[in-house]
Design a protein around this motif. Structure first.
Motif, PDB file in Angstrom:
ATOM      1  N   SER A 558      52.454  42.158  48.169  1.00  0.00           N
ATOM      2  CA  SER A 558      52.464  40.891  47.442  1.00  0.00           C
ATOM      3  C   SER A 558      52.761  39.716  48.361  1.00  0.00           C
ATOM      4  O   SER A 558      53.260  39.881  49.474  1.00  0.00           O
ATOM      5  CB  SER A 558      53.497  40.937  46.318  1.00  0.00           C
ATOM      6  OG  SER A 558      54.783  40.781  46.847  1.00  0.00           O
ATOM      7  N   ILE A 566      39.522  44.433  44.889  1.00  0.00           N
ATOM      8  CA  ILE A 566      40.378  45.609  45.046  1.00  0.00           C
ATOM      9  C   ILE A 566      39.427  46.795  45.121  1.00  0.00           C
ATOM     10  O   ILE A 566      38.623  46.986  44.208  1.00  0.00           O
ATOM     11  CB  ILE A 566      41.335  45.760  43.848  1.00  0.00           C
ATOM     12  CG1 ILE A 566      42.226  44.530  43.726  1.00  0.00           C
ATOM     13  CG2 ILE A 566      42.170  47.028  44.001  1.00  0.00           C
ATOM     14  CD1 ILE A 566      43.085  44.505  42.470  1.00  0.00           C
ATOM     15  N   LEU A 581      50.206  44.090  44.393  1.00  0.00           N
ATOM     16  CA  LEU A 581      49.233  43.240  45.085  1.00  0.00           C
ATOM     17  C   LEU A 581      49.360  41.804  44.608  1.00  0.00           C
ATOM     18  O   LEU A 581      48.454  40.988  44.789  1.00  0.00           O
ATOM     19  CB  LEU A 581      47.812  43.755  44.808  1.00  0.00           C
ATOM     20  CG  LEU A 581      47.524  45.209  45.191  1.00  0.00           C
ATOM     21  CD1 LEU A 581      46.098  45.583  44.821  1.00  0.00           C
ATOM     22  CD2 LEU A 581      47.752  45.427  46.679  1.00  0.00           C
ATOM     23  N   SER A 582      50.469  41.482  43.958  1.00  0.00           N
ATOM     24  CA  SER A 582      50.602  40.174  43.325  1.00  0.00           C
ATOM     25  C   SER A 582      50.618  39.051  44.346  1.00  0.00           C
ATOM     26  O   SER A 582      50.887  39.257  45.531  1.00  0.00           O
ATOM     27  CB  SER A 582      51.877  40.141  42.478  1.00  0.00           C
ATOM     28  OG  SER A 582      53.005  40.270  43.303  1.00  0.00           O
ATOM     29  N   ILE A 590      39.186  44.186  37.851  1.00  0.00           N
ATOM     30  CA  ILE A 590      40.189  45.218  38.129  1.00  0.00           C
ATOM     31  C   ILE A 590      39.454  46.549  38.086  1.00  0.00           C
ATOM     32  O   ILE A 590      38.836  46.876  37.072  1.00  0.00           O
ATOM     33  CB  ILE A 590      41.300  45.217  37.058  1.00  0.00           C
ATOM     34  CG1 ILE A 590      42.039  43.885  37.068  1.00  0.00           C
ATOM     35  CG2 ILE A 590      42.261  46.370  37.303  1.00  0.00           C
ATOM     36  CD1 ILE A 590      43.098  43.772  35.979  1.00  0.00           C
ATOM     37  N   LEU A 605      49.526  43.123  39.522  1.00  0.00           N
ATOM     38  CA  LEU A 605      48.306  42.482  40.025  1.00  0.00           C
ATOM     39  C   LEU A 605      48.344  40.985  39.716  1.00  0.00           C
ATOM     40  O   LEU A 605      47.326  40.300  39.785  1.00  0.00           O
ATOM     41  CB  LEU A 605      47.078  43.116  39.358  1.00  0.00           C
ATOM     42  CG  LEU A 605      46.936  44.633  39.487  1.00  0.00           C
ATOM     43  CD1 LEU A 605      45.756  45.140  38.675  1.00  0.00           C
ATOM     44  CD2 LEU A 605      46.789  45.029  40.943  1.00  0.00           C
ATOM     45  N   ASN A 608      46.598  36.437  41.027  1.00  0.00           N
ATOM     46  CA  ASN A 608      45.408  36.573  41.857  1.00  0.00           C
ATOM     47  C   ASN A 608      44.278  35.845  41.138  1.00  0.00           C
ATOM     48  O   ASN A 608      44.544  35.004  40.262  1.00  0.00           O
ATOM     49  CB  ASN A 608      45.087  38.054  42.059  1.00  0.00           C
ATOM     50  CG  ASN A 608      45.924  38.660  43.175  1.00  0.00           C
ATOM     51  OD1 ASN A 608      45.731  38.330  44.340  1.00  0.00           O
ATOM     52  ND2 ASN A 608      46.866  39.537  42.810  1.00  0.00           N
ATOM     53  N   LEU A 610      41.699  37.614  39.656  1.00  0.00           N
ATOM     54  CA  LEU A 610      40.965  38.726  39.067  1.00  0.00           C
ATOM     55  C   LEU A 610      40.319  38.282  37.768  1.00  0.00           C
ATOM     56  O   LEU A 610      40.910  37.504  37.000  1.00  0.00           O
ATOM     57  CB  LEU A 610      41.899  39.911  38.826  1.00  0.00           C
ATOM     58  CG  LEU A 610      42.519  40.478  40.110  1.00  0.00           C
ATOM     59  CD1 LEU A 610      43.684  41.393  39.804  1.00  0.00           C
ATOM     60  CD2 LEU A 610      41.454  41.202  40.929  1.00  0.00           C
ATOM     61  N   VAL A 629      49.805  41.589  34.906  1.00  0.00           N
ATOM     62  CA  VAL A 629      48.495  41.057  35.305  1.00  0.00           C
ATOM     63  C   VAL A 629      48.444  39.553  35.025  1.00  0.00           C
ATOM     64  O   VAL A 629      47.368  38.961  34.916  1.00  0.00           O
ATOM     65  CB  VAL A 629      47.330  41.765  34.568  1.00  0.00           C
ATOM     66  CG1 VAL A 629      47.189  43.199  35.039  1.00  0.00           C
ATOM     67  CG2 VAL A 629      47.514  41.695  33.060  1.00  0.00           C
ATOM     68  N   ASN A 632      45.851  35.402  36.131  1.00  0.00           N
ATOM     69  CA  ASN A 632      44.552  35.726  36.697  1.00  0.00           C
ATOM     70  C   ASN A 632      43.506  35.051  35.809  1.00  0.00           C
ATOM     71  O   ASN A 632      43.848  34.133  35.036  1.00  0.00           O
ATOM     72  CB  ASN A 632      44.358  37.246  36.731  1.00  0.00           C
ATOM     73  CG  ASN A 632      45.035  37.877  37.933  1.00  0.00           C
ATOM     74  OD1 ASN A 632      44.604  37.666  39.056  1.00  0.00           O
ATOM     75  ND2 ASN A 632      46.106  38.634  37.700  1.00  0.00           N
TER      76      ASN A 632
END
Ligand SMILES: *[C@@H]1O[C@H](CO)[C@@H](O)[C@H](O)[C@H]1NC(C)=O
Ligand SMILES: *[C@@H]1O[C@H](CO)[C@@H](O)[C@H](O)[C@H]1NC(C)=O
Ligand SMILES: *[C@@H]1O[C@H](CO)[C@@H](O)[C@H](O)[C@H]1NC(C)=O
Ligand SMILES: *[C@@H]1O[C@H](CO)[C@@H](O)[C@H](O)[C@H]1NC(C)=O
Ligand SMILES: *[C@@H]1O[C@H](CO)[C@@H](O)[C@H](O)[C@H]1NC(C)=O
Ligand SMILES: *[C@@H]1O[C@H](CO)[C@@H](O)[C@H](O)[C@H]1NC(C)=O
Ligand SMILES: *[C@@H]1O[C@H](CO)[C@@H](O)[C@H](O)[C@H]1NC(C)=O
Ligand SMILES: *[C@@H]1O[C@H](CO)[C@@H](O)[C@H](O)[C@H]1NC(C)=O
Ligand SMILES: *[C@@H]1O[C@H](CO)[C@@H](O)[C@H](O)[C@H]1NC(C)=O
Ligand SMILES: *[C@@H]1O[C@H](CO)[C@@H](O)[C@H](O)[C@H]1NC(C)=O
Ligand SMILES: *[C@@H]1O[C@H](CO)[C@@H](O)[C@H](O)[C@H]1NC(C)=O
Ligand SMILES: *[C@@H]1O[C@H](CO)[C@@H](O)[C@H](O)[C@H]1NC(C)=O
Length: 749
Positions: A558, A566, A581-582, A590, A605, A608, A610, A629, A632
């Motif tokens: 992160s 990804i 992976l933040s 995803i 996540l 990002n 995404l 999540v 995003n």
């Protein structure tokens, strides 16, 4: 020679005659033994011949009475009936009974057998499956040794148990679940013969009463891993015969009296994990035989007594996590020529780490991080040929990482190097000076986190074929994540969050053998360390202690500048427990394949770019305990599962087009197909919300992130053996999860 040979023959001959004479097995005893054999299952004891005195495990005296019954480690199990079989009660001349390391179940107070063995001297029933409470007393006044350790006995050990045990020298009940106070009347005046007492790994409570002072011959006293409280009894310092005091993992408080210096034969003092306070005994140095001083995890204060340097036999000095302080440069370690382990972490020591420690030629472990020491890595460190554990981080003034690495390369045995929060702002060593790098062939754990290092991930790391744990978090490392990282055959724990890494998530990282193959993990096995390491399972949890390198399959990336998709190959990391992976620039969908990560517990996540939907397959991620999540560009309905809906709305917020529970915005029912489906599942979710929540918590706990939570609750022993919950807030060792949570919090504030 010519004369010796015939007389040797004669000796055999005559002893044979005696042999024939003395063994005339009493038929009643023989049938008792056969009866016993009937109740036991395998192996087949070869108990067939007429004279039972010749049988395996049996010894008789001159009159043909069975005196010894010794069948340790024979895999004996109870086939029928009860153990101890009352038939043993007929062996009234038995002096030695050793059935240790079998699987015998039963209860000693259930049969009259125990009380009828009036000649018993040695009783060893350790490592069996005995249950129940102790009989009212020991059977024999001749008893010398009792070992009931590692069974499942419970209840109190009452003073009456020892009523007539005048000659008892050794009593071991460790590793059961006995409770109540430690029986002080075990020492019976005027001359108690007790030498070894072991009460450890039980549930004994209360304070250690003073009666033990009457054990005037006591050499070993162990009662660690119990619930003992109170202070150390004063009269303990009266028995100058003591060689070992081991009382770790209790709640003992108060100071260690200076009277301890009376115990001049003491070799081991283990009072770690208690609540002891005050200063160290000034005259500790009088204990010249001391080899092991373990006082870590207490509240001791003051400086180290100068006399300590007179303990010239010292092998292990562990004083970590106390409030000790003082100028360490005042100490001269040169007399401690046997010193092997030096653990001073988390105290307030200052001054220069004395160069005299380099004269301790047998040093294997130095753990002094979290102090205010001035530490430099000097070439003299090469004289420590056995050095395998080096933890110097979080002190003052450690500089010149390149120089340090060049020196340390020569320490061929190094397994763990922990130098976090040092070398502030320097560059990652990567120049010509590292070109001929061929050191660290045994290195398994490298921590250089929080050093604010610049530069790229250096290629010399690719030569560390044993590396399991790499900590590079909180630096300013730039460049991409090299693909060779995925070829490190043992890499399992990767902390590279809070850097400036760019480029894509390398596909090669998805083939890390230790994250892909359980078989590899088994093969690598456990590597035990000279001193423990500490890991934080989560921000608010206390750190856990491991005396080996724990298997922590995690990837923290992160707060970097990683971009691209990804990779779908991520689904190969079957064993991964944490993927963070933040706060990067990842884009695209995803990948559905993330739902192949059947062991994943923390998936972050968030923050990002995404897009697309949350894969419906995420509903199968059973072990998730943390999921995020948020922030995003995700859209569409949140897949319905008890799992995903159990998280806070904050795990999903910041995605304008995402809808459905737990977010407040309902999904538009424009697509007539989705809508009815959603609502029915939603209803189902609500209906089962509470029970499912508990199921989830339980599951998450038993198979928890660190694989310990369930066993911790269920088995106190186990907890004691492997983990210690520590009181601690500022430990910075791998506290990345905490940092991560803190940063997310900041964002929300
Ligand atoms: C054998 O032992 C029993 C008691 O266990 C005793 O009554 C009997 O007399 C003994 N037999 C011989 C021959 O010593
Ligand atoms: C024990 O000895 C007594 C007599 O000495 C006998 O009656 C009894 O059967 C014996 N018990 C066993 C289990 O052999
Ligand atoms: C059992 O013991 C006897 C002597 O006591 C011996 O002759 C025989 O070989 C043994 N049998 C086995 C299977 O070990
Ligand atoms: C019992 O037997 C085991 C295995 O031979 C041995 O290690 C142990 O010392 C024995 N116990 C006693 C009290 O002699
Ligand atoms: C205790 O041991 C002593 C010395 O070995 C011995 O003389 C005495 O008989 C023993 N006492 C008992 C009750 O066994
Ligand atoms: C007591 O028994 C345990 C095994 O159950 C052993 O590890 C320990 O060393 C023994 N204690 C003493 C003082 O001999
Ligand atoms: C306690 O007993 C169990 C079962 O016998 C054994 O596996 C374990 O090693 C023992 N623990 C200690 C600390 O002796
Ligand atoms: C300890 O020893 C001292 C002096 O030898 C003595 O006066 C005292 O009574 C002893 N204490 C106990 C509890 O035995
Ligand atoms: C200390 O140990 C030595 C050697 O083992 C022994 O001779 C001496 O009697 C012991 N001292 C005391 C006070 O027990
Ligand atoms: C124990 O040490 C203290 C001083 O630390 C001393 O006054 C006392 O006499 C000693 N007791 C014994 C029994 O040696
Ligand atoms: C260490 O031992 C020496 C010699 O036995 C003695 O002279 C000195 O006073 C001791 N030092 C301390 C600090 O106790
Ligand atoms: C760092 O250490 C190396 C080797 O010990 C030395 O050659 C170099 O001059 C040092 N660099 C600095 C900046 O002190």
């Amino acid at each position: 020679m010519a004369h010796a040979f015939p007389s040797f023959l004669l000796l055999i001959f005559s002893s044979n005659i005696i042999f024939e004479n003395i063994h005339a097995c009493n038929q009643s005893e023989r049938s008792s033994l056969l009866f016993l054999a009937l109740t036991l299952s395998p192996p087949q004891l070869n108990w067939t011949s007429a004279d039972c005195c010749n049988w395996e495990g049996i010894t008789c005296n001159r009159d043909g009475w069975v005196t010894h019954l010794q069948l340790p480690s024979k895999g004996l199990k109870l086939k029928g009936g009860i153990f101890p079989s009352s038939s043993l009660a007929n062996l009234t001349h038995l002096t030695h009974l050793n059935l240790s390391h079998n699987s015998l179940s039963g209860s000693l107070d259930q049969t009259e057998f125990f009380l009828s063995l009036n000649d018993l001297e040695i009783l060893d029933l350790s490592y069996n499956l005995l249950i129940g409470v102790l009989p009212s007393s020991l059977p024999s006044s001749h008893i010398r040794m009792v070992d009931l350790s590692s069974n499942r006995l419970h209840g109190a050990v009452s003073s009456s148990f020892f009523q007539q045990a005048w000659n008892l020298t050794s009593f071991n009940v460790s590793n059961n679940t006995f409770s109540g106070p430690i029986p002080s009347s075990i020492c019976r005046p005027p001359s108690s013969s007790l030498r070894h007492l072991d009460f450890s790994f039980n549930n004994f409570n209360g304070s250690i009463s003073s009666g033990l002072g009457r054990c005037s011959k006591l050499q070993v006293f162990r009662a660690g891993h119990n619930y003992l409280s109170g202070s150390l009894p004063e009269d303990m310092f009266n028995f100058t015969t003591l060689e070992e005091i081991s009382l770790p993992q209790n709640s003992l408080y108060g100071a260690v009296s200076d009277k301890i210096s009376n115990l001049t034969n003491l070799t081991t003092l283990d009072l770690s994990y208690n609540q002891l306070s005050g200063v160290l005994p000034l005259h500790l140095g009088k204990l010249s035989k001391l080899k092991h001083i373990l006082l870590d995890f207490n509240y001791l204060e003051g400086s180290l007594p100068l006399s300590l340097m007179n303990c010239t036999n010292l092998v292990e000095l562990r004083l970590g996590t106390n409030n000790l302080g003082g100028d360490l440069s005042m100490l001269n370690f040169s007399k401690l020529s046997q010193l092997s382990k030096l653990g001073l972490r988390k105290n307030n020591f200052f001054g220069i780490l004395p160069r005299s420690i380099y004269s301790c030629k047998f040093l294997k472990a130095i753990h002094v991080n979290y102090n205010n020491l001035e530490v430099q890595i000097q070439p003299e460190i090469l004289s420590l040929k056995s050095l395998s554990y080096l933890s110097l981080g979080s002190n003052k003034g450690l500089t010149n990482l390149t120089g340090a690495m060049k020196i340390l390369m020569g320490c061929k045995r190094l397994v763990l190097v922990s130098l976090g929060s040092s070398f502030l702002g320097e560059e990652m060593p990567n120049g010509v000076e590292m070109a001929d790098f061929n050191g660290f062939q045994n290195l398994r754990h490298l921590d250089l986190s929080s050093c604010n290092l610049s530069g790229i991930i250096p290629s010399w790391l690719s030569k560390l074929k044993m590396l399991q744990v790499l900590g590079l978090s909180h630096n300013r490392i730039t460049g991409s994540i090299p693909s060779w990282l995925g070829t490190l055959p043992r890499l399992q724990t990767l902390f590279m969050d809070f850097n400036q890494l760019s480029g894509e998530f390398p596909k090669e990282l998805c083939t890390l053998p230790m994250l892909v193959s359980a078989q590899t993990v088994t093969q690598v096995g456990r590597f035990y360390l000279e001193l423990p390491v500490y890991y934080h399972p989560s921000a608010d949890a206390k750190p856990l202690q491991y005396n080996y390198i724990p298997y922590v399959p995690v990837i923290y990336l992160s707060h970097n500048r990683l971009s691209g998709n990804i990779p779908i190959e991520i689904g190969q990391l079957q064993l991964l427990r944490v993927l963070d992976l933040s706060a990067n620039n990842f884009s695209g969908n995803i990948p559905d394949q993330i739902s192949n990560l059947k062991n994943i517990e923390i998936l972050d996540l968030s923050m990002n770019h995404l897009s697309g939907k949350i894969p419906a397959s995420f509903t199968s991620l059973n072990f998730l305990s943390s999921f995020n999540v948020s922030y995003n560009n995700l859209r569409g309905p949140i897949p319905s599962s008890t799992q995903l809906q159990s998280f806070n709305a904050s795990a999903f917020e910041g995605n304008l087009k995402l809808c459905g529970a737990p977010l407040p915005n309902k999904c538009q029912t424009t697509k007539g197909v989705d809508a009815p489906d959603m609502s029915t599942q939603d209803a189902g979710t609500k209906e089962h919300q509470i029970p499912w929540f508990y199921v989830f918590v339980t599951l998450g706990c038993i198979t928890g992130f660190w694989g310990v939570c369930g066993p911790l609750v269920l088995m106190r022993k186990w907890r004691h053996a492997y983990y210690h919950f520590l009181d601690n807030v500022k430990d910075r060792f791998h506290v990345m999860i905490a940092k991560r949570m803190a940063s997310i919090k900041r964002r929300f504030v």
